[in-house]
Motif scaffolding. Structure first.
Motif, mmCIF file in Angstrom:
data_model
loop_
_atom_site.group_PDB
_atom_site.id
_atom_site.type_symbol
_atom_site.label_atom_id
_atom_site.label_comp_id
_atom_site.label_asym_id
_atom_site.label_seq_id
_atom_site.Cartn_x
_atom_site.Cartn_y
_atom_site.Cartn_z
ATOM 1 N N SER A 78 8.792 1.712 7.799
ATOM 2 C CA SER A 78 9.834 1.629 6.866
ATOM 3 C C SER A 78 11.815 2.101 7.432
ATOM 4 C CB SER A 78 10.281 0.230 6.013
ATOM 5 O OG SER A 78 9.876 1.376 5.172
ATOM 6 N N LYS B 42 -1.829 -0.395 3.165
ATOM 7 C CA LYS B 42 -0.795 -1.192 4.317
ATOM 8 C C LYS B 42 0.228 -1.174 3.437
ATOM 9 C CE LYS B 42 -0.091 -5.351 6.014
ATOM 10 N NZ LYS B 42 -0.837 -7.291 5.571
ATOM 11 N N GLU B 43 0.263 -0.888 2.049
ATOM 12 C CA GLU B 43 1.836 -0.752 1.863
ATOM 13 C C GLU B 43 1.518 0.738 1.979
ATOM 14 O OE1 GLU B 43 0.998 -1.503 -2.271
ATOM 15 O OE2 GLU B 43 1.301 -3.951 -2.046
ATOM 16 N N THR B 44 1.188 1.552 1.380
ATOM 17 C CA THR B 44 1.769 2.872 1.470
ATOM 18 C C THR B 44 2.417 3.162 3.390
ATOM 19 O OG1 THR B 44 0.370 3.561 0.528
ATOM 20 C CG2 THR B 44 1.261 5.127 2.217
ATOM 21 N N SER C 68 3.290 0.727 5.375
ATOM 22 C CA SER C 68 4.797 0.076 5.767
ATOM 23 C C SER C 68 5.868 0.775 5.101
ATOM 24 C CB SER C 68 4.770 -1.301 4.986
ATOM 25 O OG SER C 68 3.458 -1.520 5.509
ATOM 26 N N ALA C 69 5.375 1.178 3.759
ATOM 27 C CA ALA C 69 7.098 2.408 3.774
ATOM 28 C C ALA C 69 7.322 2.862 4.559
ATOM 29 C CB ALA C 69 6.331 2.660 2.100
ATOM 30 N N MET D 251 -1.128 1.222 -5.257
ATOM 31 C CA MET D 251 -0.699 1.089 -3.914
ATOM 32 C C MET D 251 -1.498 1.501 -3.007
ATOM 33 S SD MET D 251 3.311 3.186 -2.211
ATOM 34 C CE MET D 251 4.347 1.916 -2.001
ATOM 35 N N THR D 252 -1.773 -0.012 -2.356
ATOM 36 C CA THR D 252 -2.201 0.277 -1.074
ATOM 37 C C THR D 252 -2.037 0.503 0.027
ATOM 38 O OG1 THR D 252 -1.528 -1.918 -0.161
ATOM 39 C CG2 THR D 252 -3.523 -2.023 -1.636
#
Length: 134
Positions: free
Chosen positions: A12, A4-6, A8-9, A1-2
């Motif tokens: 959200s 950016k994804e962390t 974003s999660a 998991m990058t």
């Protein structure tokens, strides 16, 4: 998991909390306002009884005699609504006709007797002041 994804999660997950708290606060404020306005509209505050408040001064003349002066009416409309009672001696009547009147009251036994000024409001008796003889 990058990264950016962390990020974003995480963002959200926390976004839904703020609207929920806002809705709860708005509902609470609406309920409180409705209760306050409803109380004023229905006049529920008008049925609360008030205690008599008036100015009374005591001056002990001797062992058994006290001069009682009515100094202000407070929320009582008429000075004739006041009466003086001495403990064990019965009712000394309604000696006041206006503010500034002085009534002499004699206790029964002297020391320890209580002189009480009572006001009548809407059929209810309220103790305004009490004095104990020395």
């Amino acid at each position: 998991m990058t990264l950016k994804e962390t990020v974003s999660a995480k963002l959200s997950e926390t976004r839904a909390v703020s609207p929920v708290i806002g809705v709860i606060l708005m509902v609470a404020i609406t309920v409180i306002l409705a209760a306050v306005i409803g109380t004023f509209v229905m006049g529920l505050g008008n049925n609360v009884s008030k205690n008599a408040q008036a100015g009374v001064s005591f001056d002990q003349v001797n062992d058994t005699q006290v001069d009682v002066q009515l100094t202000s009416l407070g929320n009582v409309q008429d000075a004739a609504n006041f009466s003086i009672k001495s403990s064990g001696c019965g009712d000394d009547g309604s000696p006041f006709t206006e503010v500034g009147d002085v009534a002499s009251v004699t206790g029964c036994n002297g020391s320890g007797d209580k002189i009480t000024v009572v006001a009548e409001i809407n059929g209810n008796e309220n103790v305004v002041a009490t004095y104990e003889l020395n």
